[in-house]
Enzyme design. Structure first.
Site, mmCIF file in Angstrom:
data_model
loop_
_atom_site.group_PDB
_atom_site.id
_atom_site.type_symbol
_atom_site.label_atom_id
_atom_site.label_comp_id
_atom_site.label_asym_id
_atom_site.label_seq_id
_atom_site.Cartn_x
_atom_site.Cartn_y
_atom_site.Cartn_z
ATOM 1 C CG HIS A 77 -1.642 1.042 1.494
ATOM 2 N ND1 HIS A 77 -1.923 1.868 2.470
ATOM 3 C CD2 HIS A 77 -2.590 1.808 0.436
ATOM 4 C CE1 HIS A 77 -2.725 2.951 2.234
ATOM 5 N NE2 HIS A 77 -3.100 2.981 1.047
ATOM 6 C CD GLU A 80 -2.425 2.572 -3.693
ATOM 7 O OE1 GLU A 80 -2.929 3.846 -3.522
ATOM 8 O OE2 GLU A 80 -3.224 1.769 -2.824
ATOM 9 C CG HIS A 81 -0.331 6.205 -0.486
ATOM 10 N ND1 HIS A 81 -0.604 7.394 -0.124
ATOM 11 C CD2 HIS A 81 -0.958 5.297 -0.520
ATOM 12 C CE1 HIS A 81 -1.753 7.121 0.546
ATOM 13 N NE2 HIS A 81 -2.133 5.694 0.151
ATOM 14 C CD GLU A 157 -5.339 5.180 2.727
ATOM 15 O OE1 GLU A 157 -4.140 5.736 2.479
ATOM 16 O OE2 GLU A 157 -5.965 4.551 2.013
#
Lengths: 448, 469
Positions: A77, A80-81, A157
């Protein structure tokens, strides 16, 4: 940029439909997919839709959080950022700026099994999106500054999406009990302390191991013909060299059978919720079994005409909602989930008993005629799936990335059509004896 | 010497020549490198084999033959499906009378629970068997409805919608169940910090105005709402005089006209809608924090805005997008997220509601970051008000608005919704053709005037969490 765990029901909810809407006309293909592969192994799926001059461009990497090293949950994740933070050619901040100035909608999401990047653009901007996506497939540049920033952002997040929401937190806990040591037990978002322990090198390693054309799928849905798609795919992605793909997650064969119970009292929870999760086959575990289970899920608990809803909500009035979903689009096992919101005043034990009886009754009532009706409902809205290219790309890409081939995706309706009442019954018997977790989210009583 | 000079000169000239040639070569190589090897988005778009296309976005106004019901139609036969979007103006939950908070919401849920001819289950069976989707929702101002059907089942679908509107079933049993669902909804609303904050913010801002109401209603009222109330609500609110309809998909003007008569023709001509006064929004009150121990604190902030008809609408739209409306590229996102990494998200938006236009915004952050993000919001607010936006930012935003235009035509259901909105906001039948001209006509100086006018004062903050940490 977000993390997700999909179930098929969720996908179809996004479409405003349900699985049942996979539809009926045996001649028509569900999406009309054309599939081809580039020399470097990139799989390409094209779904023409000429309603408006727009196109959805998606790249799916067949690697997700399950492929992370142990103790480093959240790596996929975080990467991905960082994919938005610049490459050797495109500086930090430019990707978002350029897509924005060109009227595009751009985002990405990470799941257990895959990671996807997507742009929804005017057809005249497709090449731009392809350039940018192909560029960051091979040229990502992570700096210590951008790494530190995104590490903080994904931490924020996680706090916002999971920790602030009791139902999300509960769902994560139920999955942990079900999956135990299996990689599906780890949260896609990562545990807060593990997010903080990820290093830039961890993320770069993940990128090098898995972000390659031979581990990816390109989906193009919209106002484009197959010939042009082929030409452009080759132009932008064809030059990228295939690479050796890193070692992916080992999925253990789950042989130990257990039935676990989890009761979770959270101060924020305001009402009782049941989530009963059964370990189920998926397309990769037992592809021949999934269609009967999909029909079973529809029969038992998808929509207000389903057997459990009619009995427990409308007739006995023991619940305000009951639903069943079956998630079979996974690299490893699937899940068959019964969720319920019981009425106030009923105990957990009473409700579980009533649910059990209700399921048994529903199974007794299965007949070829009833199953035909369920299938009719499942096959009734095919054409809606073709309407929105953005949604079509999403469903097709998600299924393809876990191993469905284009023919199976386009022919899902025929597979559903072929399911018999007997198969549904057998599938039911098997699934109800599978390993399960019965989870209760409970409000904290006063003084507790 | 002269000779030598000659040679010297020749040598100088030669050097110059080589220098010039060399410089040209370097410049050429640099140009070639920049053009062919560096990322050049404009060039990519200009040379794209797929060019911008104009496509038919014609909207037709149709008037039904018998009852003269007006609607907008967008014909598209790419897929054999039809979407009907409709709304009953001023039939939303803000109009719920005293002690009836929850009535419009309950009606919206129960309208879709059967007809005189079909009980709840039989009705649902019909919908599912034929892939017909009918749904209602009670918004703050209006009651919204949608129908989605395949062309093959459209007659059946229109028949069901007509029955739902004219003879909703409202069985006592269903009422009891929906009542319980709504009460549970109120409890679950309390689980979500974002919902708790929204409710509190509405109370702070709107005070005694109906916009302060809970979108789910009030528990004590929900418990009392009767079948008679629901029947009366439908009679008074679902009428032809406050009806707006948008139709999109595989249906001709003649077929759509007939559908309008069949489905909506028998509705009463007029009804009895509550009058909602303009809200006197408390933008100037003190900042408020609801103390709660949460992993993340959440803030909402707000200043006065404009209605859709205001001449400031387009300039403010652009200013807002640049400030906080355009996702990760907005000034607020760049400052608080991309640069400082203090939050997962910060945004602003325009609410153009006629009775309470405002510019709202929000962010969430862990308690230790909260004050810093709040400070950034204030700084950016002041900056855009005092210095405006740059020409570059302005042009980028205009490019975005023009180039993103076609994305709205992705789904038939969305197109039908746009048609309703066009009528509600009086945008004109040719709005879809003219919209990009409206965008091209926006002037930088007007955007900066709007920024100055609307962002001059700091927003009012309402927050939830333990922000003092």
């Amino acid at each position: 940029m977000c993390f997700l765990k999909f179930s098929f029901a969720k996908i179809c909810l996004t479409l405003g439909l349900c699985l049942s809407c996979f539809v009926a006309n045996a001649q028509a293909k569900l999406f009309g997919i054309t599939e081809f592969e580039l020399d470097n192994g990139l799989q390409v799926l094209v779904i023409p839709n000429h309603k408006a001059p727009i196109v959805k461009h998606m790249v799916w990497y067949k690697s997700g959080s399950v492929d992370e090293p142990k103790g480093k949950s959240g790596t996929a994740h975080l990467l991905e950022h960082l994919m938005f933070r610049g490459t050797k050619k495109v500086k930090d901040g430019v990707f978002n700026d350029v897509i924005n100035q060109n009227g595009g909608e751009s985002n990405a999401f990470t799941s257990l099994d895959y990671t996807a990047y997507h742009q929804f653009v005017d057809i005249s901007r497709l090449e731009l999106a392809m350039y940018l996506e192909a560029d960051r497939m091979q040229n990502l540049k992570i700096t210590p500054q951008s790494f530190e920033k995104e590490q903080n952002i994904v931490f924020q997040e996680r706090k916002q999406v999971v920790d602030n929401n009791p139902l999300s937190y509960f769902g994560e806990s139920v999955r942990k009990v079900l999956w135990q040591e299996h990689p599906y037990g780890l949260p896609v978002s990562g545990y807060p302390d593990e997010i903080k322990s990820i290093t830039q090198e961890d993320v770069e390693t993940f990128y090098e191991q898995f972000y390659a054309p031979n581990n990816a799928i390109l989906v193009l849905a919209g106002d484009i013909d197959v010939e042009t798609a082929q030409k452009l795919a080759n132009k932008y992605y064809g030059k990228i060299k295939a690479r050796e793909i890193g070692k992916k997650a080992d999925f253990p064969v789950l042989t130990r059978k257990f039935d676990a119970n989890l009761q979770m009292k959270l101060p924020a929870a305001q009402s009782k919720r049941l989530m009963q999760v059964f370990l189920a086959p998926s397309v990769n575990v037992a592809a021949d079994k999934i269609y009967a289970l999909a029909v079973l899920a529809k029969y038992l608990g998808e929509g207000e005409t389903s057997a459990l809803y009619k009995d427990l909500v409308l007739k006995q009035k023991l619940a305000l909602d009951v639903s069943v979903s079956f998630d079979y689009a996974n690299r490893s096992y699937g899940t068959f989930v019964i969720s319920a919101v019981p009425v106030e005043g009923i105990t957990q034990a009473e409700f579980e008993k009533a649910l059990k009886v209700s399921i048994q009754q529903a199974l007794k009532q299965i007949s070829p005629r009833k199953i035909d009706l369920v299938k009719q409902k499942m096959l009734a809205g095919l054409v809606y799936l073709k309407d929105n290219p953005s949604e079509a790309a999403y469903v097709v890409g998600m299924m393809a990335s876990v191993g469905f081939n284009a023919k199976d995706i386009d022919g899902l309706d025929e597979k559903i059509e072929a399911v018999s009442a007997q198969e549904v019954l057998s599938a039911a018997k098997e699934i109800l004896q599978a390993t399960s977790v019965t989870g209760w989210l409970l409000p904290q009583e006063e003084g507790e | 010497m002269p000779k030598r000079r000659y040679y010297q000169n020749r040598s100088k000239q030669g050097k110059l020549k080589y220098f010039v040639l060399g410089a040209l070569l370097v410049a050429g190589a640099y140009f070639g490198y920049k053009t062919y090897f560096c990322f050049n988005p404009d060039r990519l778009v200009a040379n794209s084999v797929l060019k911008e296309k104009t496509f038919d976005t014609k909207v037709e106004e149709i008037i039904s033959p018998k009852y003269k019901i007006k609607a907008y139609l967008f014909e598209d036969d790419t897929n054999p499906i039809i979407a009907v979007n409709f709304l009953f103006k001023n039939a939303g939950y803000a109009g719920n009378e005293e002690k009836k908070d929850g009535l419009a919401q309950m009606a919206a849920t129960l309208l879709d629970d059967g007809t005189e001819k079909l009980n709840r289950v039989a009705y649902r069976e019909e919908l599912e068997k034929y892939a017909i989707n009918i749904s209602f929702s009670a918004g703050r101002d209006d009651m919204n409805g949608t129908l989605l059907t395949t062309k093959a089942q459209s007659r059946r679908a229109f028949g069901l919608l007509k029955d739902v509107l004219l003879t909703p079933r409202f069985d006592e049993e269903d009422i009891t169940q929906v009542r319980q669902e709504m009460l549970m909804g109120l409890k679950i609303q309390q689980e979500q910090p974002q919902s708790v904050l929204s409710l509190a913010a509405n109370k702070e801002l709107f005070g005694q105005h109906p916009y302060a109401k809970n979108p789910l209603g009030e528990a004590k009222d929900i418990a009392q709402i009767s079948r008679a109330d629901l029947v009366e609500y439908v009679k008074d609110h679902l009428t032809r005089s406050n009806l707006i309809v948008g139709v999109a998909g595989d249906i001709s003007a003649a077929e759509a006209g007939k559908m309008l008569d069949d489905v909506f023709g028998a509705l009463p001509e007029n009804g009895k809608m509550a009058f909602i006064r303009k809200a006197d929004v408390d933008f100037a009150g003190d900042d408020v924090t609801i103390a709660k121990d949460l992993p993340q604190s959440i803030a909402f902030f707000v200043v006065p805005g404009v209605t859709r008809q205001s001449e400031d609408f387009y300039p403010l739209y652009v200013a807002n997008d640049i400030l906080g409306g355009s996702g990760l590229t907005s000034r607020l996102s760049l400052a608080a997220r991309e640069k400082e990494a203090l939050t997962y998200g910060v945004y602003t938006y325009l609410s153009v509601a006629e009775k309470a236009p405002l510019v709202g915004g929000g962010f969430s952050a862990t308690p230790e970051n909260f004050a810093k993000v709040k400070e950034i919001v204030k700084q950016e607010w002041q900056k855009i008000a005092s210095k405006g936006v740059s020409k570059q930012e302005f042009e980028a935003e205009i490019n975005y608005l023009l180039a993103s235009y076609n994305l709205r035509f992705a789904s038939i259901r969305n197109i039908a919704e746009i048609l309703s909105a066009m009528q509600k906001e009086n945008l004109g039948i040719d709005f879809l053709q003219k919209r990009n001209d409206y965008i091209r006509n926006i002037k930088l100086q007007d955007v900066n005037m709007a920024a100055k006018k609307y962002f001059a004062k700091n927003p009012r903050f309402i927050a939830i969490g333990n922000n003092e940490k």
